[in-house]
Design a protein around this motif. Structure first.
Motif, mmCIF file in Angstrom:
data_model
loop_
_atom_site.group_PDB
_atom_site.id
_atom_site.type_symbol
_atom_site.label_atom_id
_atom_site.label_comp_id
_atom_site.label_asym_id
_atom_site.label_seq_id
_atom_site.Cartn_x
_atom_site.Cartn_y
_atom_site.Cartn_z
ATOM 1 N N ARG A 71 -6.586 1.505 -11.022
ATOM 2 C CA ARG A 71 -5.876 0.492 -11.279
ATOM 3 C C ARG A 71 -6.273 -0.838 -10.001
ATOM 4 N N ILE A 72 -5.811 -1.050 -9.089
ATOM 5 C CA ILE A 72 -5.820 -2.232 -7.912
ATOM 6 C C ILE A 72 -7.373 -1.386 -7.554
ATOM 7 N N GLY A 73 -7.683 -0.325 -6.888
ATOM 8 C CA GLY A 73 -9.105 -0.461 -6.261
ATOM 9 C C GLY A 73 -9.079 0.920 -4.755
ATOM 10 N N ARG A 74 -9.759 1.292 -4.554
ATOM 11 C CA ARG A 74 -9.632 2.787 -3.658
ATOM 12 C C ARG A 74 -9.881 2.062 -2.958
ATOM 13 N N ALA A 118 -3.277 0.185 2.577
ATOM 14 C CA ALA A 118 -2.121 -0.485 2.249
ATOM 15 C C ALA A 118 -1.406 1.290 2.536
ATOM 16 N N ALA A 119 -1.607 2.076 2.248
ATOM 17 C CA ALA A 119 -1.637 3.659 2.509
ATOM 18 C C ALA A 119 -1.277 3.994 4.164
ATOM 19 N N SER A 135 -3.067 8.209 0.930
ATOM 20 C CA SER A 135 -4.489 8.549 1.079
ATOM 21 C C SER A 135 -5.048 9.059 1.007
ATOM 22 N N ARG A 136 -4.309 10.635 -0.232
ATOM 23 C CA ARG A 136 -5.718 11.673 -0.193
ATOM 24 C C ARG A 136 -6.581 11.280 -1.527
#
Length: 451
Positions: free
Chosen positions: A85-88, A94-95, A129-130
């Motif tokens: 939705r918001i991007g990779r 953020a993670a 992150s994964r």
């Protein structure tokens, strides 16, 4: 000297074939992964920290580990959706920032409730992150190079973990807080590298650009209803439950057998050493081989590698042999399975698909320690390690059935193309039009993507 000089061009060629041709952004991701795992101290030493430094019980340490796994399971789904939705890149950054902050806080908090709550947050952010990392690799790397790319990424993870485990014990002598802060710092550096060097890779949905770019949105319900993909996830869950025993019931069983802590460290360290040594040559050996065959072999080696533990008795050498067998299974499985998942995932929903796949590992992290401990305590080591062998065999049989289904689907598609060409161009020579689908039909390792 002459032999060495003669071998140099060959070595250079092998290196080029192993690491060449991959995008520069992939290598920045690889570097960030290596830096992150070089400082990954907390996960490895969390149970030891809680029992020796803080004086909590082994059962409480197990509860904290389960809450860590619960956070990871939630993150597997949520982060996969966010990556689509918001991007990779924003999801990954953020993670990493959340992981750095929560890891640092974990080093300072006190009290059972506070530690358990923060450990849950560490698991949540860490596993978020994964899906993003896996989706970025699938976005950046062409399909024919993905297994190689995932293999190299897996290699970086294990180099980092191996080196961090080797020095973490020395750092801990200066205080466990140092471990937490260095772990947080390495994760923060990883976030900075990603933010600066890795662009957003999420495919843009352009009308008329094909099924992967346009069409109805793919929600989580669609992913869970994808039968072939969910079968792969279920088979991976069986294998992940086996792997979880390496850090839970295996050390308990070895201790009960009279294996010293020094011997245990050497035996379990063999896993990381063999991965670092074997990953690249085995990756080259795997090129061009049937993916179904590799997955079957990896499941059997993993299951019965752990099964060999039942015969080890009090011999550290036999325990080491067991570790060596299932490590080869791990090396074969990780990049092959990641390549399969990437192929089964539509480009516009790779985050969701990778998140659901990651869920199998998170559930194993949540369930594996408890279930394995109960079986070991009440049924004995023979039943536990025998069950690992059975789980591995069931997973292998599952991949046999998936391979047959894929070949049948490929044959059906090839037949449909022949029929279409014969109807639309009855006077044309049909052989060239059939050549490409027919080639797919004899490649069962590529067929599951269309099943």
């Amino acid at each position: 000297m002459l032999v060495a000089l003669a071998a140099t061009p060959r070595i250079r060629r092998l290196v080029r074939e192993t690491v060449g041709g991959l995008p520069r952004q992939f290598w920045w991701l690889w570097v960030s992964t290596l830096v992150n795992k070089l400082g990954a101290f907390v996960i490895t030493f969390l149970a030891l920290y809680l029992t020796t430094e803080r004086g909590y019980s082994a059962s409480y340490a197990g509860l904290v580990a389960s809450l860590f796994g619960l956070g990871a399971a939630i993150a597997a789904i949520g982060a996969g959706v966010l990556a689509d939705r918001i991007g990779r890149r924003p999801t990954l950054v953020a993670a990493q920032l959340g992981t750095a902050l929560s890891t640092a806080v974990l080093g300072f908090v006190d009290g059972q409730v506070a530690i358990a709550a923060v450990a849950f947050l560490v698991g949540l952010f860490n596993n978020a992150s994964r899906p993003a990392v896996s989706a970025i690799i699938a976005d950046l790397v062409p399909a024919e190079d993905r297994v190689r790319a995932y293999s190299l990424n897996f290699w970086a993870i294990n180099i980092g973990f191996g080196l961090s485990a080797a020095v973490a014990g020395l750092i801990a002598t200066q205080g466990y807080l140092t471990l937490f802060l260095l772990d947080a710092l390495s994760t923060l550096i990883c976030a900075v590298v990603i933010f600066i060097r890795i662009p957003e890779t999420r495919p843009e949905r352009t009308p008329g650009a094909g099924p992967d770019a346009d069409g109805p949105a793919i929600g989580l319900g669609t992913v869970f209803r994808d039968g072939p993909f969910m079968t792969v996830v279920g088979l991976n869950l069986l294998l992940a439950l086996i792997f979880q025993q390496s850090s839970t019931t295996l050390p308990v069983d070895m201790g009960a057998a009279g294996i010293t802590s020094t011997e245990y460290g050497l035996v379990i360290g063999l896993n990381g050493f063999l991965i670092v040594v074997l990953q690249i040559p085995l990756t080259r050996w795997m090129e061009g081989r049937s993916r179904t065959g590799l997955l079957i072999a990896s499941c059997l080696l993993t299951g019965w590698g752990f099964g060999l533990t039942a015969l080890a008795g009090s011999s550290a050498w036999l325990f080491a042999l067991s570790v060596a067998v299932w490590t080869v299974g791990e090396v074969l499985n990780a990049p092959t399975m990641m390549g399969l998942v990437a192929e089964l995932s539509p480009a516009r929903a790779r985050g969701r698909y990778q998140g659901v796949y990651s869920l199998s590992w998170s559930l194993a992290l949540f369930l594996g320690p408890g279930v394995g401990g109960v079986v070991l305590e009440h049924a004995g080591p023979g039943v536990l390690w025998g069950a690992c062998g059975i789980f591995g065999t069931v997973a292998a049989l599952g991949h046999v059935l998936l391979g047959r289904r894929a070949r049948a689907a490929a044959a059906a598609r090839a037949g449909a193309v022949v029929t279409e060409v014969a109807v639309t161009e009855p006077t044309a020579v049909t052989e060239p039009a059939v050549t490409e689908p027919a080639a797919e039909a004899v490649r069962p390792d590529r067929a599951p993507a269309q099943a």
